[in-house]
Design a protein around this motif. Structure first.
Motif, PDB file in Angstrom:
ATOM      1  N   THR A   1      -1.653  -2.214 -13.680  1.00 60.54           N
ATOM      2  CA  THR A   1      -3.071  -2.515 -13.458  1.00 60.54           C
ATOM      3  C   THR A   1      -3.290  -2.991 -12.023  1.00 60.54           C
ATOM      4  OG1 THR A   1      -3.325  -3.081 -15.788  1.00 60.54           O
ATOM      5  CG2 THR A   1      -5.024  -3.873 -14.298  1.00 60.54           C
ATOM      6  N   ILE A   2      -2.388  -3.799 -11.509  1.00 63.01           N
ATOM      7  CA  ILE A   2      -2.465  -4.252 -10.116  1.00 63.01           C
ATOM      8  C   ILE A   2      -2.496  -3.037  -9.188  1.00 63.01           C
ATOM      9  CG2 ILE A   2      -1.113  -5.332  -8.250  1.00 63.01           C
ATOM     10  CD1 ILE A   2      -0.139  -7.377 -10.391  1.00 63.01           C
ATOM     11  N   GLN A   3      -1.632  -2.066  -9.467  1.00 57.21           N
ATOM     12  CA  GLN A   3      -1.522  -0.903  -8.587  1.00 57.21           C
ATOM     13  C   GLN A   3      -2.803  -0.066  -8.552  1.00 57.21           C
ATOM     14  OE1 GLN A   3       2.115   1.366  -8.959  1.00 57.21           O
ATOM     15  NE2 GLN A   3       3.262  -0.479  -9.466  1.00 57.21           N
ATOM     16  N   LEU A   4      -3.621  -0.163  -9.585  1.00 58.61           N
ATOM     17  CA  LEU A   4      -4.881   0.592  -9.599  1.00 58.61           C
ATOM     18  C   LEU A   4      -5.805   0.171  -8.460  1.00 58.61           C
ATOM     19  CD1 LEU A   4      -5.678   0.684 -13.426  1.00 58.61           C
ATOM     20  CD2 LEU A   4      -4.895   2.589 -11.989  1.00 58.61           C
ATOM     21  N   GLY A   5      -5.682  -1.074  -8.021  1.00 54.97           N
ATOM     22  CA  GLY A   5      -6.553  -1.581  -6.960  1.00 54.97           C
ATOM     23  C   GLY A   5      -5.939  -1.540  -5.575  1.00 54.97           C
ATOM     24  N   VAL A   6      -4.767  -0.943  -5.434  1.00 56.95           N
ATOM     25  CA  VAL A   6      -4.086  -0.907  -4.142  1.00 56.95           C
ATOM     26  C   VAL A   6      -4.240   0.482  -3.529  1.00 56.95           C
ATOM     27  CG1 VAL A   6      -1.863  -1.170  -2.971  1.00 56.95           C
ATOM     28  CG2 VAL A   6      -2.430  -2.655  -4.893  1.00 56.95           C
ATOM     29  N   PRO A   7      -4.732   0.552  -2.301  1.00 53.32           N
ATOM     30  CA  PRO A   7      -4.912   1.865  -1.658  1.00 53.32           C
ATOM     31  C   PRO A   7      -3.608   2.670  -1.624  1.00 53.32           C
ATOM     32  CG  PRO A   7      -5.965   0.155  -0.350  1.00 53.32           C
ATOM     33  CD  PRO A   7      -5.182  -0.536  -1.434  1.00 53.32           C
ATOM     34  N   GLY A   8      -3.711   3.922  -2.049  1.00 52.75           N
ATOM     35  CA  GLY A   8      -2.558   4.810  -2.033  1.00 52.75           C
ATOM     36  C   GLY A   8      -1.607   4.642  -3.200  1.00 52.75           C
TER      37      GLY A   8
ATOM     38  N   GLN B   1       0.827  -1.208   0.000  1.00 48.21           N
ATOM     39  CA  GLN B   1       0.000   0.000   0.000  1.00 48.21           C
ATOM     40  C   GLN B   1       0.860   1.257   0.000  1.00 48.21           C
ATOM     41  OE1 GLN B   1      -3.071  -0.144   2.940  1.00 48.21           O
ATOM     42  NE2 GLN B   1      -3.884  -2.077   2.177  1.00 48.21           N
ATOM     43  N   GLY B   2       0.248   2.352  -0.432  1.00 50.53           N
ATOM     44  CA  GLY B   2       0.940   3.614  -0.623  1.00 50.53           C
ATOM     45  C   GLY B   2       1.798   4.085   0.532  1.00 50.53           C
TER      46      GLY B   2
END
Length: 162
Positions: free
Chosen positions: A119-126, A38-39
């Motif tokens: 694309t994976i990162q689009l669904g990860v908070p932050g 996460q971010g």
């Protein structure tokens, strides 16, 4: 008179293309796993690297902490994919050597990895998926593959066409 202990021939010591494919898959899992961080945790990690490199940045005249963080993050993207480029090139060369099949599918599959990564990162908070990161990743991939080919040519083991 004996000639000494038997030595395995060179081909017995070389990894097969399947071993290289497993190495590629493990590296992709590492990269994608890192994309799931996460971010805030990702920012802390980048911050630690920035803290280590701060004297070097300052020596170069880079004083903005945000710019330092940006450089660290983009270099991380590039280097992760440079490693994948080396592994993919080794896999493709071994596949060509072992089976006689052209290495094109390995390169195409590797080129899809950064798209999936962002694309994976689009669904990860932050986190966000960035098209520019895909380009940086592809540049790293190509650089790693070219470096692996260059080293192979120096060693005299590059595949020859024609």
């Amino acid at each position: 008179m004996t000639s000494g202990p038997a030595r395995p021939d060179d081909s017995a010591r070389r990894p097969t293309w399947r071993r290289w494919a497993v190495a590629c898959a493990c590296w992709v899992a590492f990269v994608w796993g890192h994309s799931l961080i996460q971010g805030p945790e990702s920012s802390l990690e980048s911050g630690m690297v920035v803290a280590l490199l701060r004297p070097a940045f300052e020596a170069l005249g880079i004083l903005d902490a945000d710019l330092m963080s940006l450089i660290v993050r983009k270099c991380a993207h590039f280097s992760e994919y440079a490693v994948l480029g080396v592994l993919t090139c080794c896999c493709a060369r071994a596949r060509w050597r072992d089976t006689g099949r052209p290495p094109l599918p390995a390169g195409l599959l590797a080129a899809l990895v950064p798209v999936a990564d962002e694309t994976i990162q689009l669904g990860v908070p932050g986190r966000t998926g960035q098209p520019t990161d895909v380009l940086i990743d592809l540049a790293g991939l190509a650089t790693g593959a070219l470096l692996a080919l260059f080293v192979a040519c120096l060693r005299g083991r590059a595949p020859r066409t024609g």
